[in-house]
Design a protein around this motif. Structure first.
Motif, PDB file in Angstrom:
ATOM      1  N   ILE A 222       0.651  -1.238   0.070  1.00 21.50           N
ATOM      2  CA  ILE A 222       0.089   0.142  -0.075  1.00 21.50           C
ATOM      3  C   ILE A 222       0.889   1.133   0.074  1.00 21.50           C
ATOM      4  CG2 ILE A 222      -1.452   1.069   0.636  1.00 21.50           C
ATOM      5  CD1 ILE A 222      -2.885  -1.320  -0.021  1.00 21.50           C
ATOM      6  N   TYR A 223       0.376   2.187  -0.990  1.00 26.02           N
ATOM      7  CA  TYR A 223       1.297   3.375  -1.201  1.00 26.02           C
ATOM      8  C   TYR A 223       0.397   4.784  -0.660  1.00 26.02           C
ATOM      9  CZ  TYR A 223       5.097   0.309  -2.746  1.00 26.02           C
ATOM     10  OH  TYR A 223       6.203  -0.753  -2.683  1.00 26.02           O
ATOM     11  N   PHE A 224       1.160   5.978  -0.340  1.00 20.07           N
ATOM     12  CA  PHE A 224       1.320   6.602   0.141  1.00 20.07           C
ATOM     13  C   PHE A 224       1.059   7.996  -1.567  1.00 20.07           C
ATOM     14  CE2 PHE A 224       0.634  11.140   0.900  1.00 20.07           C
ATOM     15  CZ  PHE A 224      -0.327  11.605   1.379  1.00 20.07           C
ATOM     16  N   ASP A 225       0.059   8.540  -2.094  1.00 20.96           N
ATOM     17  CA  ASP A 225      -0.248   9.216  -3.160  1.00 20.96           C
ATOM     18  C   ASP A 225       0.197  10.023  -2.510  1.00 20.96           C
ATOM     19  OD1 ASP A 225      -0.489  10.511  -5.556  1.00 20.96           O
ATOM     20  OD2 ASP A 225      -2.228   8.917  -5.925  1.00 20.96           O
ATOM     21  N   ILE A 226       2.001  11.033  -3.012  1.00 24.29           N
ATOM     22  CA  ILE A 226       2.038  12.419  -2.768  1.00 24.29           C
ATOM     23  C   ILE A 226       1.865  12.897  -2.912  1.00 24.29           C
ATOM     24  CG2 ILE A 226       4.012  11.562  -2.203  1.00 24.29           C
ATOM     25  CD1 ILE A 226       5.616  11.830  -4.593  1.00 24.29           C
ATOM     26  N   GLU A 227       0.895  12.957  -4.848  1.00 23.29           N
ATOM     27  CA  GLU A 227       0.289  13.805  -5.166  1.00 23.29           C
ATOM     28  C   GLU A 227      -1.258  14.676  -5.000  1.00 23.29           C
ATOM     29  OE1 GLU A 227       0.873  14.797  -9.674  1.00 23.29           O
ATOM     30  OE2 GLU A 227       1.973  12.825  -9.566  1.00 23.29           O
ATOM     31  N   LYS A 228      -1.764  13.513  -3.834  1.00 22.72           N
ATOM     32  CA  LYS A 228      -2.899  13.931  -3.164  1.00 22.72           C
ATOM     33  C   LYS A 228      -2.321  14.942  -1.984  1.00 22.72           C
ATOM     34  CE  LYS A 228      -5.994  11.074  -5.909  1.00 22.72           C
ATOM     35  NZ  LYS A 228      -6.209  10.244  -4.565  1.00 22.72           N
ATOM     36  N   PHE A 229      -1.394  14.949  -1.882  1.00 23.58           N
ATOM     37  CA  PHE A 229      -1.302  16.250  -0.702  1.00 23.58           C
ATOM     38  C   PHE A 229      -0.379  17.145  -1.243  1.00 23.58           C
ATOM     39  CE2 PHE A 229       2.062  17.534   3.359  1.00 23.58           C
ATOM     40  CZ  PHE A 229       0.536  17.143   3.913  1.00 23.58           C
ATOM     41  N   GLY A 230      -0.543  18.277  -1.048  1.00 21.25           N
ATOM     42  CA  GLY A 230      -0.913  19.615  -2.027  1.00 21.25           C
ATOM     43  C   GLY A 230       1.019  20.179  -1.018  1.00 21.25           C
ATOM     44  N   ASP A 231       0.992  19.599   0.311  1.00 21.60           N
ATOM     45  CA  ASP A 231       2.362  20.370   0.662  1.00 21.60           C
ATOM     46  C   ASP A 231       3.046  19.589   0.830  1.00 21.60           C
ATOM     47  OD1 ASP A 231       1.582  22.939   0.950  1.00 21.60           O
ATOM     48  OD2 ASP A 231       0.573  22.607   3.575  1.00 21.60           O
ATOM     49  N   TYR A 232       3.061  18.385   0.329  1.00 22.21           N
ATOM     50  CA  TYR A 232       4.515  17.018   0.487  1.00 22.21           C
ATOM     51  C   TYR A 232       6.120  17.942  -0.330  1.00 22.21           C
ATOM     52  CZ  TYR A 232       7.040  13.342  -0.010  1.00 22.21           C
ATOM     53  OH  TYR A 232       7.903  11.761  -0.059  1.00 22.21           O
ATOM     54  N   GLY A 233       7.149  18.243   0.644  1.00 23.17           N
ATOM     55  CA  GLY A 233       8.119  18.562   0.363  1.00 23.17           C
ATOM     56  C   GLY A 233       8.576  20.459   1.309  1.00 23.17           C
ATOM     57  N   LYS A 234       7.299  20.668   1.954  1.00 20.80           N
ATOM     58  CA  LYS A 234       7.748  21.864   2.728  1.00 20.80           C
ATOM     59  C   LYS A 234       8.702  21.360   3.170  1.00 20.80           C
ATOM     60  CE  LYS A 234       3.749  20.965   5.693  1.00 20.80           C
ATOM     61  NZ  LYS A 234       2.319  21.569   6.369  1.00 20.80           N
ATOM     62  N   LEU A 235       8.878  20.788   4.063  1.00 22.10           N
ATOM     63  CA  LEU A 235      10.345  20.287   5.384  1.00 22.10           C
ATOM     64  C   LEU A 235      11.768  20.738   4.908  1.00 22.10           C
ATOM     65  CD1 LEU A 235      10.250  19.813   8.459  1.00 22.10           C
ATOM     66  CD2 LEU A 235      10.782  17.620   7.333  1.00 22.10           C
ATOM     67  N   SER A 236      11.260  20.042   3.678  1.00 18.28           N
ATOM     68  CA  SER A 236      12.537  19.646   3.001  1.00 18.28           C
ATOM     69  C   SER A 236      13.273  20.434   2.011  1.00 18.28           C
ATOM     70  CB  SER A 236      13.172  18.584   2.766  1.00 18.28           C
ATOM     71  OG  SER A 236      12.742  17.801   1.281  1.00 18.28           O
ATOM     72  N   ASP A 237      11.893  21.743   1.309  1.00 22.16           N
ATOM     73  CA  ASP A 237      12.330  22.334  -0.201  1.00 22.16           C
ATOM     74  C   ASP A 237      11.985  21.441  -1.401  1.00 22.16           C
ATOM     75  OD1 ASP A 237      11.247  24.994   1.417  1.00 22.16           O
ATOM     76  OD2 ASP A 237      13.377  25.360   1.565  1.00 22.16           O
ATOM     77  N   LEU A 238      11.921  20.388  -0.913  1.00 22.59           N
ATOM     78  CA  LEU A 238      11.679  19.076  -2.418  1.00 22.59           C
ATOM     79  C   LEU A 238      10.254  19.626  -3.313  1.00 22.59           C
ATOM     80  CD1 LEU A 238      12.419  15.762  -0.702  1.00 22.59           C
ATOM     81  CD2 LEU A 238      13.679  17.181  -1.908  1.00 22.59           C
ATOM     82  N   ARG A 239      10.507  19.486  -4.549  1.00 23.31           N
ATOM     83  CA  ARG A 239       9.516  19.531  -5.003  1.00 23.31           C
ATOM     84  C   ARG A 239       8.867  18.316  -6.189  1.00 23.31           C
ATOM     85  NH1 ARG A 239      11.938  23.907  -9.515  1.00 23.31           N
ATOM     86  NH2 ARG A 239      13.561  22.268  -9.672  1.00 23.31           N
ATOM     87  N   LEU A 240       7.890  18.389  -5.861  1.00 26.80           N
ATOM     88  CA  LEU A 240       7.071  17.767  -7.224  1.00 26.80           C
ATOM     89  C   LEU A 240       7.917  16.860  -8.202  1.00 26.80           C
ATOM     90  CD1 LEU A 240       3.554  17.595  -6.451  1.00 26.80           C
ATOM     91  CD2 LEU A 240       5.215  15.875  -5.579  1.00 26.80           C
ATOM     92  N   GLU A 241       8.785  18.395  -9.606  1.00 24.59           N
ATOM     93  CA  GLU A 241       9.211  17.505 -10.093  1.00 24.59           C
ATOM     94  C   GLU A 241      11.036  16.948  -9.450  1.00 24.59           C
ATOM     95  OE1 GLU A 241       8.071  20.736  -9.196  1.00 24.59           O
ATOM     96  OE2 GLU A 241       6.259  20.520 -11.046  1.00 24.59           O
TER      97      GLU A 241
END
Length: 465
Positions: free
Chosen positions: A150-169
């Motif tokens: 079972i995997y977490f869909d990170i694109e469903k979570f709009g703030d993903y990357g806010k701790l490390s300043d990672l971009r989805l790209e």
């Protein structure tokens, strides 16, 4: 009290959720091997933080997990479980391995005067809570099933990357993540892994037999013991881009609000100017420090000389220097303990400056500077000794045991054999010639004979262990 919040990349005033109380969660060890001194530096930082909070008057509820399943070799979702791998290599069950290394870990932190957390939950004892956490994420549409988990869909979570300043790209490039064609995004992370039949550690779940992902463990256990919203989450900087980023995503997706107010991280410890890593074979344990004649608290003192947010470099020469400085600190404290009872205004001024430094994002190096000025005060005063003991509520260097520790480590021994003295002389010659390998070899030989080498301003001396 001011602390640096990794989430906002700045210092902030610490404002508790509930007045007078702090809930603090710390990422604990994966108990498949010995904790090395780089790991332990992070626990020293956590301990200093906890002691500082207590000094500020907070009632601290401290939780630290023990990871005994689910932490894959890659730290993300690639490779095998570290416990399974250790089980195969050491020919013991994962539970035997976990019990052994957990016991060693607690003995190590005890030797470093790191206070044990109030609660130390083990992942294997909280599987049902993790399954429920994953089930609710799936129901909310954040989790999806593939053939292997079972995997977490990170694109469903709009703030993903806010701790490390990672971009989805950036994440979509698949950096540090094993390619899996069934994932919606290469960086989607495992909430639950389906286990092959031969996998030793597995539990029943709505998705078949399996085991939890590493990241879900901390979210589930912090939720159970600290609730939906707590004050501080700590860990090493290596946790920022993967483990803690994923914790934030899954917790906030489930709860609908932030779970943690302050994220705090300790920096890396390097060795000889380079990366410290088990894979590089350049890690050291507390036991190895002891074997070389070092007091574990001399290592704690070494850690305190650098701010927790700065990298620090471990070398044996630096360790020897710290041992000498630590011993001089104890000797200085003892001199004041045996001093007079006349008032000494410098003591109270130093206490104020010391705790001001501590309350400014744990500026321990500055606080140590204040302490040393006090130690070197020519007026040998019992009031100064009492102030040093109060400072030691944060430093935890056993200053109140200075008489005992100094007596047990006398600088001279009347019965040192000639062979040991000759080896000491050869070591001094090797150091003058900057032959560090030979110096280390001779020091180890002296260690086998039962002596530690202490370098002082007057030259190298032998101390019987």
């Amino acid at each position: 009290m001011i602390v640096y919040n990794t989430l906002h990349k700045k210092k902030e005033q610490l404002i508790p959720i509930k007045e007078g109380e702090i809930g603090m969660y710390s990422c604990g060890p994966t108990v498949y091997n010995y904790a090395h001194i780089g790991n332990l530096r992070t626990y020293v930082f956590m301990d200093i933080l906890r002691r500082a909070l207590i000094h500020e008057g907070f009632r601290v509820k401290s939780v630290m997990n023990i990871t005994d399943v689910g932490h894959l070799v890659s730290d993300a979702d690639a490779g095998e479980d570290k416990m399974e791998k250790a089980s195969r290599e050491q020919q013991k069950s994962p539970y035997e391995i976990a019990a052994y290394y957990t016991d060693v870990f607690f003995k190590d932190i005890d030797s470093l005067n790191i206070m044990r957390p109030d609660i130390t939950p083990r992942a294997t004892e909280h599987i049902n809570g993790m399954i429920d956490f994953v089930r609710r994420l799936v129901e909310k549409g954040y989790g999806y099933e593939t053939s292997d988990g079972i995997y977490f869909d990170i694109e469903k979570f709009g703030d993903y990357g806010k701790l490390s300043d990672l971009r989805l790209e950036d994440q979509k490039a698949g950096a540090r993540v094993e390619v899996n064609s069934e994932k919606h995004n290469p960086a989607d992370f495992a909430l639950w892994k389906k286990a092959p039949k031969e996998h030793i550690m597995q539990w029943e779940s709505p998705w078949g037999m399996g085991y939890p992902g590493w990241h879900i463990e901390c979210s589930a256990m912090s939720l159970e013991y600290l609730g939906e919203h707590f004050d501080i989450h700590t860990g090493g900087v290596d946790h920022i881009p993967v483990h803690h980023e994923n914790e934030i995503a899954q917790s906030e997706a489930l709860l609908g609000h932030p779970a943690v107010n302050y994220w705090m991280h300790g920096e890396f410890m390097m060795v000889d100017g380079g990366k410290m890593s088990k894979s590089l074979g350049n890690t050291y344990t507390v036991s190895q420090l002891k074997e070389k004649g070092f007091d574990p608290l001399a290592f704690r003192y070494f850690c305190l000389n650098s701010h927790y947010r700065n990298k620090m470099n471990f070398t044996w020469d630096a360790m020897e220097s710290s041992q000498v400085s630590y011993r001089r600190l104890l000797e200085g404290a003892l001199a004041h303990k045996n001093g007079d009872n006349a008032p000494e205004p410098a003591a109270q001024d130093a206490l104020k400056a010391f705790f001001e430094a501590i309350s400014d994002d744990l500026n321990v190096p500055k606080a140590l500077g204040v302490l040393w000025v006090l130690v070197k005060n020519p007026h040998k005063s019992r009031e100064i000794y009492d102030a040093l003991v109060k400072m030691d509520a944060i430093l935890a260097l056993d200053i109140d045991k200075c008489a005992e520790k100094c007596d047990n480590k006398a600088d001279t021994q009347p019965d040192i054999p000639q062979e040991a003295l000759e080896l000491l002389q050869k070591r001094s010659e090797a150091r003058r010639n900057k032959n560090w390998a030979e110096s280390d070899r001779l020091r180890d030989l002296l260690g086998e004979m039962g002596y530690s080498v202490v370098d002082t301003k007057e030259g190298a001396k032998l101390v019987r262990r």
